[in-house]
Every structure is written in C-alpha cells, then in structure tokens.
Design a protein around this motif. Structure first.
Motif, PDB file in Angstrom:
ATOM      1  N   ARG A 159      20.210  34.703  20.424  1.00 56.30           N
ATOM      2  CA  ARG A 159      20.102  36.108  20.004  1.00 56.30           C
ATOM      3  C   ARG A 159      19.768  36.994  21.199  1.00 56.30           C
ATOM      4  NH1 ARG A 159      17.079  33.830  15.710  1.00 56.30           N
ATOM      5  NH2 ARG A 159      15.144  34.854  16.368  1.00 56.30           N
ATOM      6  N   VAL A 160      18.986  36.474  22.130  1.00 56.55           N
ATOM      7  CA  VAL A 160      18.689  37.232  23.349  1.00 56.55           C
ATOM      8  C   VAL A 160      19.961  37.431  24.154  1.00 56.55           C
ATOM      9  CG1 VAL A 160      17.384  37.285  25.505  1.00 56.55           C
ATOM     10  CG2 VAL A 160      16.302  36.416  23.414  1.00 56.55           C
ATOM     11  N   HIS A 161      20.771  36.361  24.275  1.00 60.32           N
ATOM     12  CA  HIS A 161      22.068  36.479  24.962  1.00 60.32           C
ATOM     13  C   HIS A 161      22.911  37.584  24.329  1.00 60.32           C
ATOM     14  CE1 HIS A 161      21.687  31.946  26.048  1.00 60.32           C
ATOM     15  NE2 HIS A 161      21.202  32.710  27.022  1.00 60.32           N
ATOM     16  N   SER A 162      22.959  37.585  22.997  1.00 60.19           N
ATOM     17  CA  SER A 162      23.790  38.534  22.278  1.00 60.19           C
ATOM     18  C   SER A 162      23.299  39.968  22.484  1.00 60.19           C
ATOM     19  CB  SER A 162      23.794  38.186  20.783  1.00 60.19           C
ATOM     20  OG  SER A 162      24.631  39.054  20.063  1.00 60.19           O
ATOM     21  N   GLU A 163      21.995  40.168  22.457  1.00 64.18           N
ATOM     22  CA  GLU A 163      21.435  41.508  22.660  1.00 64.18           C
ATOM     23  C   GLU A 163      21.697  41.990  24.082  1.00 64.18           C
ATOM     24  OE1 GLU A 163      19.728  45.100  21.898  1.00 64.18           O
ATOM     25  OE2 GLU A 163      20.308  43.536  20.473  1.00 64.18           O
ATOM     26  N   LEU A 164      21.553  41.094  25.053  1.00 68.40           N
ATOM     27  CA  LEU A 164      21.842  41.453  26.438  1.00 68.40           C
ATOM     28  C   LEU A 164      23.312  41.852  26.587  1.00 68.40           C
ATOM     29  CD1 LEU A 164      20.961  41.673  29.386  1.00 68.40           C
ATOM     30  CD2 LEU A 164      21.470  39.237  29.644  1.00 68.40           C
ATOM     31  N   ARG A 202      12.052  33.452  29.308  1.00 69.49           N
ATOM     32  CA  ARG A 202      12.695  32.163  29.625  1.00 69.49           C
ATOM     33  C   ARG A 202      14.206  32.317  29.707  1.00 69.49           C
ATOM     34  NH1 ARG A 202       8.555  29.977  26.296  1.00 69.49           N
ATOM     35  NH2 ARG A 202       9.894  30.071  24.448  1.00 69.49           N
ATOM     36  N   VAL A 203      14.781  33.053  28.769  1.00 68.86           N
ATOM     37  CA  VAL A 203      16.237  33.246  28.766  1.00 68.86           C
ATOM     38  C   VAL A 203      16.673  34.003  30.012  1.00 68.86           C
ATOM     39  CG1 VAL A 203      18.159  34.388  27.591  1.00 68.86           C
ATOM     40  CG2 VAL A 203      16.440  33.132  26.262  1.00 68.86           C
ATOM     41  N   PHE A 204      15.943  35.053  30.368  1.00 62.74           N
ATOM     42  CA  PHE A 204      16.288  35.815  31.571  1.00 62.74           C
ATOM     43  C   PHE A 204      16.172  34.942  32.818  1.00 62.74           C
ATOM     44  CE2 PHE A 204      16.319  40.621  30.794  1.00 62.74           C
ATOM     45  CZ  PHE A 204      16.870  40.458  29.529  1.00 62.74           C
ATOM     46  N   GLY A 205      15.163  34.075  32.845  1.00 56.74           N
ATOM     47  CA  GLY A 205      15.005  33.168  33.973  1.00 56.74           C
ATOM     48  C   GLY A 205      16.176  32.213  34.090  1.00 56.74           C
ATOM     49  N   ASP A 206      16.622  31.671  32.950  1.00 52.96           N
ATOM     50  CA  ASP A 206      17.765  30.752  32.949  1.00 52.96           C
ATOM     51  C   ASP A 206      19.047  31.465  33.403  1.00 52.96           C
ATOM     52  OD1 ASP A 206      16.162  28.716  32.050  1.00 52.96           O
ATOM     53  OD2 ASP A 206      16.729  28.940  29.941  1.00 52.96           O
ATOM     54  N   LEU A 207      19.262  32.683  32.914  1.00 57.52           N
ATOM     55  CA  LEU A 207      20.465  33.415  33.288  1.00 57.52           C
ATOM     56  C   LEU A 207      20.454  33.790  34.767  1.00 57.52           C
ATOM     57  CD1 LEU A 207      20.868  35.777  30.188  1.00 57.52           C
ATOM     58  CD2 LEU A 207      22.214  33.735  30.737  1.00 57.52           C
ATOM     59  N   THR A 208      19.268  34.043  35.301  1.00 57.50           N
ATOM     60  CA  THR A 208      19.152  34.334  36.737  1.00 57.50           C
ATOM     61  C   THR A 208      19.533  33.107  37.555  1.00 57.50           C
ATOM     62  OG1 THR A 208      17.404  35.960  36.331  1.00 57.50           O
ATOM     63  CG2 THR A 208      17.590  35.073  38.564  1.00 57.50           C
ATOM     64  N   LYS A 209      19.052  31.939  37.145  1.00 56.91           N
ATOM     65  CA  LYS A 209      19.383  30.700  37.845  1.00 56.91           C
ATOM     66  C   LYS A 209      20.878  30.396  37.783  1.00 56.91           C
ATOM     67  CE  LYS A 209      14.866  28.534  37.014  1.00 56.91           C
ATOM     68  NZ  LYS A 209      14.142  27.466  36.278  1.00 56.91           N
ATOM     69  N   GLN A 210      21.517  30.771  36.675  1.00 57.90           N
ATOM     70  CA  GLN A 210      22.952  30.534  36.518  1.00 57.90           C
ATOM     71  C   GLN A 210      23.804  31.561  37.267  1.00 57.90           C
ATOM     72  OE1 GLN A 210      24.071  30.050  32.324  1.00 57.90           O
ATOM     73  NE2 GLN A 210      21.992  29.357  31.882  1.00 57.90           N
ATOM     74  N   GLY A 211      23.158  32.565  37.850  1.00 63.93           N
ATOM     75  CA  GLY A 211      23.894  33.581  38.585  1.00 63.93           C
ATOM     76  C   GLY A 211      24.563  34.618  37.709  1.00 63.93           C
ATOM     77  N   LEU A 212      24.099  34.742  36.459  1.00 62.82           N
ATOM     78  CA  LEU A 212      24.692  35.711  35.546  1.00 62.82           C
ATOM     79  C   LEU A 212      24.020  37.072  35.629  1.00 62.82           C
ATOM     80  CD1 LEU A 212      25.498  33.711  32.285  1.00 62.82           C
ATOM     81  CD2 LEU A 212      27.084  34.958  33.730  1.00 62.82           C
ATOM     82  N   ILE A 213      22.733  37.110  35.927  1.00 65.16           N
ATOM     83  CA  ILE A 213      22.026  38.381  36.036  1.00 65.16           C
ATOM     84  C   ILE A 213      21.185  38.388  37.304  1.00 65.16           C
ATOM     85  CG2 ILE A 213      21.946  38.725  33.541  1.00 65.16           C
ATOM     86  CD1 ILE A 213      18.991  37.941  33.601  1.00 65.16           C
ATOM     87  N   LYS A 214      20.858  39.575  37.753  1.00 68.94           N
ATOM     88  CA  LYS A 214      20.012  39.739  38.931  1.00 68.94           C
ATOM     89  C   LYS A 214      19.163  40.985  38.738  1.00 68.94           C
ATOM     90  CE  LYS A 214      20.263  40.437  43.957  1.00 68.94           C
ATOM     91  NZ  LYS A 214      21.194  40.600  45.132  1.00 68.94           N
ATOM     92  N   LEU A 225      30.305  39.811  33.522  1.00 69.99           N
ATOM     93  CA  LEU A 225      30.302  40.217  32.120  1.00 69.99           C
ATOM     94  C   LEU A 225      31.183  39.307  31.272  1.00 69.99           C
ATOM     95  CD1 LEU A 225      29.311  42.230  30.051  1.00 69.99           C
ATOM     96  CD2 LEU A 225      31.168  43.772  30.726  1.00 69.99           C
ATOM     97  N   GLU A 226      32.341  38.908  31.779  1.00 67.82           N
ATOM     98  CA  GLU A 226      33.235  38.045  31.016  1.00 67.82           C
ATOM     99  C   GLU A 226      32.588  36.698  30.722  1.00 67.82           C
ATOM    100  OE1 GLU A 226      36.932  37.657  33.002  1.00 67.82           O
ATOM    101  OE2 GLU A 226      37.567  39.732  32.630  1.00 67.82           O
ATOM    102  N   ARG A 227      31.859  36.165  31.684  1.00 67.61           N
ATOM    103  CA  ARG A 227      31.189  34.881  31.477  1.00 67.61           C
ATOM    104  C   ARG A 227      30.084  34.997  30.434  1.00 67.61           C
ATOM    105  NH1 ARG A 227      28.018  31.724  36.249  1.00 67.61           N
ATOM    106  NH2 ARG A 227      27.216  29.979  35.041  1.00 67.61           N
ATOM    107  N   LEU A 228      29.366  36.118  30.441  1.00 73.32           N
ATOM    108  CA  LEU A 228      28.339  36.335  29.420  1.00 73.32           C
ATOM    109  C   LEU A 228      28.975  36.471  28.046  1.00 73.32           C
ATOM    110  CD1 LEU A 228      25.368  36.816  28.677  1.00 73.32           C
ATOM    111  CD2 LEU A 228      25.729  39.254  29.187  1.00 73.32           C
ATOM    112  N   GLU A 229      30.100  37.189  27.958  1.00 75.08           N
ATOM    113  CA  GLU A 229      30.819  37.324  26.692  1.00 75.08           C
ATOM    114  C   GLU A 229      31.284  35.965  26.182  1.00 75.08           C
ATOM    115  OE1 GLU A 229      33.871  40.034  27.825  1.00 75.08           O
ATOM    116  OE2 GLU A 229      32.759  41.800  27.125  1.00 75.08           O
TER     117      GLU A 229
END
Length: 238
Positions: A159-164, A202-214, A225-229
């Motif tokens: 749900r956090v992924h979806s809201e982001l 925790r979700v933001f930390g994981d996405l940062t490690k995956q290189g999706l957010i900064k 954005l496409e990868r997050l979608e």
C-alpha cells in the motif's frame, strides 16, 4: 480558536486564483467576493468539525488544509490535502447531510466561505462550473475505489508503494522520473494507507537500496517511474 474574520474593508482578498471560479467575469467575481466570509486559520486549527451541521463551502485562497477522520482508537486517517485554488465542503452543501470529515489547516491558511444557497445558485447559473464539480466528484469516487481495493488486496508495504506511485504520477517528468516536493512525511503516508510510520520508513529504505528513489534536500526523487508502476501492478495481479 481561529484568528477570526478579516473584514473586506481592512484587507481586500481575491478569489481570482480559485480554479472553479475562473470562468466568472470580473463583476460577478467581485460580487461573490463581497458575499464571502473571510477567515484565517493557524496551522493545526480546525476549520470544519466532523458531524457539524454547517453547510458552507470553502475556497482555499492561501495555505493548505487536510481532510481527516479519526478511528475509535484515535488513529488519524487522511482522505485528502487541499491546496490554494481548490475548495472543500461541497458534500454537505449538495446533499444537506452532516459533515463527513474534519478539515484542519496545515499552515497559515486563508479561506473564503459561502452559504450552501450561494454555492448551489452558482452551479445553477454556471453549467460549466457544475460540470467541473461533477468531474471532481467522479475523480474522488475513482480514487476512493482504488484505495478500497488497495486496502482489501494489498499488504501494508505494498500500500505504501501504491501511495508513492500516486504521488509520483502527479509529479511526473518527461524523462521517466518524478519529483515530489516537499518530501512526503512518513506519518502522513501512514495515515493515508492505514499503517505505521515505521513501516513507511522501512519501505522507503528498501526502495532507496533498489535505486528507485533518492532523497534530495527538499524533495524526493523517483528515479524510475515505469519500474515503480510495474512493481505496483505486479503486486495487484497476485
């Protein structure tokens, strides 16, 4: 308590920045401004109380407000944040029922309110304005349907992924990135998706490690954005 009504003779305010009213001619807009009740609210002051019997519609001229309710345990549930140029309170004006949520100022905020009779007359006299209100209501229903589906089918992390993703799409750029400013507050996201601040962190930390957010100085960068979608859509299909 609010800082009270600012009289038009003391400080002139304009509704020119309210998108819904952009089609009105200058004379009609000035006439409406003179019929408004102008009020300033400090940050965290309540503008509308849930279940109150008021019916006025409010135009946000300056500032930002949050539409919230509270669970029996006291958890805050956020429905929307309304920025300058938008309006709120139309539900009660349209159906005559009690307020469905609380509205709280997030910063120093100037609002102009009109009676339900004035608002309904505006819609009757301006068909284009009435269509815009209907389109906003349809948009709200679609967003609510999506959130109900997310709450029913996705885990807290997802749900956090979806809201982001919702926020990123609203701030997308042409290069497959998005810039969300200011940086989303963890507690605000938690309130919108019914989880905890710790889960959001925790979700933001994981996405940062995956290189999706900064994280930038005053903004959150979504780097792909496409990868997050794809991540969100894959989870919805499971």
């Amino acid at each position: 308590m609010s800082q009270g009504i600012e009289r038009m003779s003391e400080a002139y305010h304009s509704l020119a920045t309210v998108a819904l009213l952009s089609g009105m001619n200058e004379a009609a807009l000035k006439s409406l401004e003179q019929r408004c009740r102008w009020q300033r609210f400090r940050a965290q002051e309540q503008i509308i109380d849930h279940d109150s019997d008021s019916r006025d519609v409010y135009f946000v001229v300056e500032g930002r407000v949050r539409v919230v309710n509270f669970s029996l345990s006291g958890r805050e549930i956020t429905f929307d944040e309304i920025v300058a140029g938008r309006y709120f309170g139309e539900f009660a004006a349209l159906d005559g029922q009690p307020r469905s949520a609380n509205v709280i100022a997030l910063m120093d905020t100037l609002v102009a309110s009109v009676s339900p009779e004035t608002f309904l007359n505006l819609l009757r006299d301006n068909p284009g304005m009435a269509v815009e209100v209907m389109q906003e209501l349809a948009k709200l229903i679609r967003a609510s349907t999506d959130r109900i589906m997310d709450l029913s089918t996705l885990g807290a992390h997802n749900r956090v992924h979806s809201e982001l993703l919702r926020e990123a799409r609203a701030n997308a750029r042409d290069d497959n990135t998005a810039v969300i400013s200011p940086i989303p507050v963890h507690s605000d996201i938690a309130s919108r998706v019914s989880t905890t601040r710790e889960t959001v962190a925790r979700v933001f930390g994981d996405l940062t490690k995956q290189g999706l957010i900064k994280r930038g100085k005053n903004e959150l960068l979504v780097l792909n954005l496409e990868r997050l979608e794809q991540l969100v859509e894959n989870l919805r299909e499971i």
